[in-house]
Motif scaffolding. Sequence first.
Motif, short mmCIF file in Angstrom:
data_model
loop_
_atom_site.label_atom_id
_atom_site.label_comp_id
_atom_site.label_asym_id
_atom_site.label_seq_id
_atom_site.Cartn_x
_atom_site.Cartn_y
_atom_site.Cartn_z
N ARG A 1 39.39 33.96 44.37
CA ARG A 1 38.59 34.55 43.37
C ARG A 1 39.25 35.83 42.85
NH1 ARG A 1 33.96 33.78 46.50
NH2 ARG A 1 33.51 36.38 46.14
N MET A 2 40.01 35.98 41.77
CA MET A 2 40.17 36.88 41.70
C MET A 2 40.32 37.29 39.80
SD MET A 2 43.78 35.09 41.44
CE MET A 2 44.18 34.67 42.76
N GLU A 3 39.81 38.87 39.83
CA GLU A 3 39.64 39.58 38.04
C GLU A 3 41.14 40.68 38.08
OE1 GLU A 3 36.29 42.36 38.29
OE2 GLU A 3 36.54 42.28 40.96
N SER A 4 40.91 40.47 37.09
CA SER A 4 41.83 41.99 36.40
C SER A 4 41.61 43.60 36.04
CB SER A 4 42.72 41.69 34.75
OG SER A 4 43.47 42.36 34.63
N VAL A 5 41.48 44.70 36.93
CA VAL A 5 41.15 45.35 36.21
C VAL A 5 42.02 46.97 36.30
CG1 VAL A 5 38.72 45.52 38.10
CG2 VAL A 5 41.05 46.17 38.89
N PRO A 6 41.32 47.73 35.16
CA PRO A 6 42.94 48.77 34.83
C PRO A 6 42.67 49.67 36.48
CG PRO A 6 40.13 49.19 33.83
CD PRO A 6 40.26 48.19 34.45
N LEU A 7 43.83 49.80 36.25
CA LEU A 7 44.50 51.13 37.63
C LEU A 7 43.64 51.61 38.22
CD1 LEU A 7 47.97 51.95 36.63
CD2 LEU A 7 47.04 50.02 37.87
N ALA A 8 42.59 52.65 36.73
CA ALA A 8 41.01 53.70 37.66
C ALA A 8 40.64 52.76 38.29
CB ALA A 8 41.40 54.48 36.60
N ARG A 9 40.37 51.66 38.34
CA ARG A 9 39.35 50.85 38.85
C ARG A 9 40.12 50.03 40.34
NH1 ARG A 9 35.71 47.30 37.26
NH2 ARG A 9 36.32 47.06 35.78
N ALA A 10 41.64 50.28 40.54
CA ALA A 10 41.81 49.66 41.23
C ALA A 10 42.06 50.56 43.27
CB ALA A 10 43.25 48.96 41.01
N CYS A 11 41.73 51.23 43.32
CA CYS A 11 41.87 51.92 44.17
C CYS A 11 41.28 51.41 45.23
CB CYS A 11 41.28 53.41 43.85
SG CYS A 11 42.53 54.09 45.64
N GLY A 12 42.06 50.96 46.85
CA GLY A 12 41.16 49.90 48.18
C GLY A 12 41.37 48.63 47.78
N ARG A 13 41.45 48.04 46.24
CA ARG A 13 41.61 46.46 46.24
C ARG A 13 42.62 46.11 46.49
NH1 ARG A 13 37.18 45.76 42.58
NH2 ARG A 13 38.06 43.53 42.60
N PHE A 14 42.77 44.71 46.50
CA PHE A 14 44.27 43.97 47.15
C PHE A 14 44.72 43.67 45.58
CE2 PHE A 14 43.05 44.92 51.68
CZ PHE A 14 42.00 44.87 52.11
N ALA A 15 46.16 43.81 45.77
CA ALA A 15 46.44 42.41 44.98
C ALA A 15 46.49 41.06 44.57
CB ALA A 15 47.54 43.53 44.23
N ALA A 16 46.22 40.55 43.72
CA ALA A 16 46.10 38.86 44.10
C ALA A 16 47.62 38.42 43.61
CB ALA A 16 45.48 38.40 42.75
N HIS A 17 48.46 38.90 42.84
CA HIS A 17 49.55 38.45 42.61
C HIS A 17 50.14 39.27 42.42
CE1 HIS A 17 46.94 36.20 39.67
NE2 HIS A 17 47.84 35.63 40.26
N ALA A 18 52.17 39.59 42.92
CA ALA A 18 53.11 39.55 43.00
C ALA A 18 53.18 41.39 41.68
CB ALA A 18 54.55 39.24 42.87
N LEU A 19 53.99 42.29 41.90
CA LEU A 19 53.47 44.17 40.88
C LEU A 19 54.50 44.33 40.53
CD1 LEU A 19 50.32 45.55 42.29
CD2 LEU A 19 50.39 44.17 40.07
N ASN A 20 54.97 43.37 39.27
CA ASN A 20 56.90 43.60 39.22
C ASN A 20 56.88 45.08 38.06
OD1 ASN A 20 57.17 41.70 40.75
ND2 ASN A 20 57.94 40.47 39.00
N ALA B 1 53.38 54.95 36.47
CA ALA B 1 54.76 55.48 36.46
C ALA B 1 55.58 53.61 35.64
CB ALA B 1 55.72 56.31 37.19
N ALA B 2 55.47 52.92 35.93
CA ALA B 2 55.74 51.18 36.12
C ALA B 2 55.76 50.61 34.83
CB ALA B 2 55.87 50.76 36.99
N GLY B 3 54.99 51.54 34.19
CA GLY B 3 53.95 51.12 32.77
C GLY B 3 53.40 49.63 32.98
N ILE B 4 52.61 49.66 33.96
CA ILE B 4 51.58 48.42 34.52
C ILE B 4 50.04 48.95 34.38
CG2 ILE B 4 50.49 47.06 36.04
CD1 ILE B 4 53.85 46.58 35.55
N ALA B 5 49.27 48.62 33.35
CA ALA B 5 48.17 49.40 32.88
C ALA B 5 46.74 48.14 33.72
CB ALA B 5 47.68 48.81 31.17
N GLU B 6 46.73 46.98 33.79
CA GLU B 6 45.83 46.81 34.54
C GLU B 6 46.86 45.69 35.85
OE1 GLU B 6 43.36 43.98 32.51
OE2 GLU B 6 42.41 45.77 32.05
N VAL B 7 46.36 45.14 36.76
CA VAL B 7 46.18 44.52 38.01
C VAL B 7 45.87 43.56 38.25
CG1 VAL B 7 47.82 45.91 38.94
CG2 VAL B 7 45.52 46.48 39.78
N SER B 8 46.04 42.44 38.83
CA SER B 8 44.66 41.57 38.70
C SER B 8 44.96 41.23 40.78
CB SER B 8 45.44 39.98 38.68
OG SER B 8 45.21 39.16 39.86
#
Length: 396
Positions: free
Chosen positions: A20-39, A161-168
């Motif tokens: 199960r995954m979800e998309s969250v804004p960066l400000a809520r992603a601290c300590g979470r585990f990336a579900a996809h590669a981030l480019n 800085a890399a222009g990413i707003a949300e992470v899965s």
Amino acid sequence: MLTLQEAQAAILTRVRAADRMESVPLARACGRFAAHALNAAVDNPAFDNSAMDGYALSSRDLATSAGMLPVMGESSCGSAPRKLTPGTAMRIFTGAPLPTGADTVVMQEDVRHDGGDRMHFPQDTPTGNHVRRRGDDFRAGEPLYAPGRRLSAFDLALLSAAGIAEVSVYARPRALVVATGDELVAPGQPLRPGQIYESNRLATLLQLEALGAEAVDGGTVHDDPAALRALLKDAGDYDFIITSGGASVGDHDLVKQVFAEIGEISFWKARIKPGKPVAFGRVGARAHFFALPGNPVSSLVTFKLFVEPAFYAWHHCQQPVLELPAIAANDFQRRPGRMEFLRARLWSESGELKAEVLAGQGSHQIGTLRHTNGFIRISEDSSGFAAGQRVHVLPL
Ligand code: AMP
Ligand code: MG
């Protein structure tokens, strides 16, 4: 009885990793585990710019002008400057775009004003001086993080800085925590004869929360299989079930019995000290259970040794383990047989890491943790060490 490595391997092969995954804004992603590669979405820097407050110029003009150039125009942060007029320098500030035609920056401290309309720039200034090149950090499209990365504040700053707003990220696992024991009382209640204040449940809940789980307090149950069975009725809906106590061989040790009924036990003892009576298994298709020992220190150690790696594996990630060499500050003798984790005080002295075995190594002696900032790990066949010998330590 399994060794630590065997028990950990048994856990890792049996972990059913998150889907199960979800998309969250960066400000809520601290300590979470990336579900996809981030480019990276952009180059960093996004354009050639100045590393200093000073003057942008062309190194060819510097060579042909004996270092004397008039200053025309300005490049400041946040907008594109006009082109550099040949034969001139341009005022520039840190982070401002390098104007077309310039290839070098001279910091303002190195520039002299000679009275007239020209400034003097040192002629030995190397070409490319104080210029940050577009993409010298990373390029648009470049892979920054692999799936499973546990995102730190630094990682999230980088992604911003890399222009990413949300992470899965993987959805937070749900973990149920239950303490067992007829003797357990919550602090704040009076202690009757034979009772003790409970501490493992809180430690487990807080450690799970620090790891990023949604920890659910299942309370304390008596040493009664029916009570535990009732509490664990819907336990298969959790990702992790963690109990404390009732896992050794005493008459009231009910946890193993109940888990054997509702799930499948993978192992129920490991050759470690503290923490021998520890069990792991699965309930249904989803839940992983850990029956941690009741002794408070055993409970903390087994959480670190078994629950943490399983938690990382659940997130498709390998737990980072930092083991360092250190010099023993005192002697420690023992009977070989189990891998042992001694509570220790670690400090650096003259460029070396030192480790002192603390007094009070009983697995009930939670008080020793006041002075503990690491463990000394002793291998199974070791009979101890003498002061001055090299030992392995795990800083906390
Ligand atoms: P057990 O594993 O249930 O045999 O418990 C071993 C020891 O740990 C006993 O001295 C218990 O009283 C103590 N103990 C068990 N559960 C807890 C707990 N949740 N908090 C503090 N001590 C505990
Ligand atoms: Mg008990």
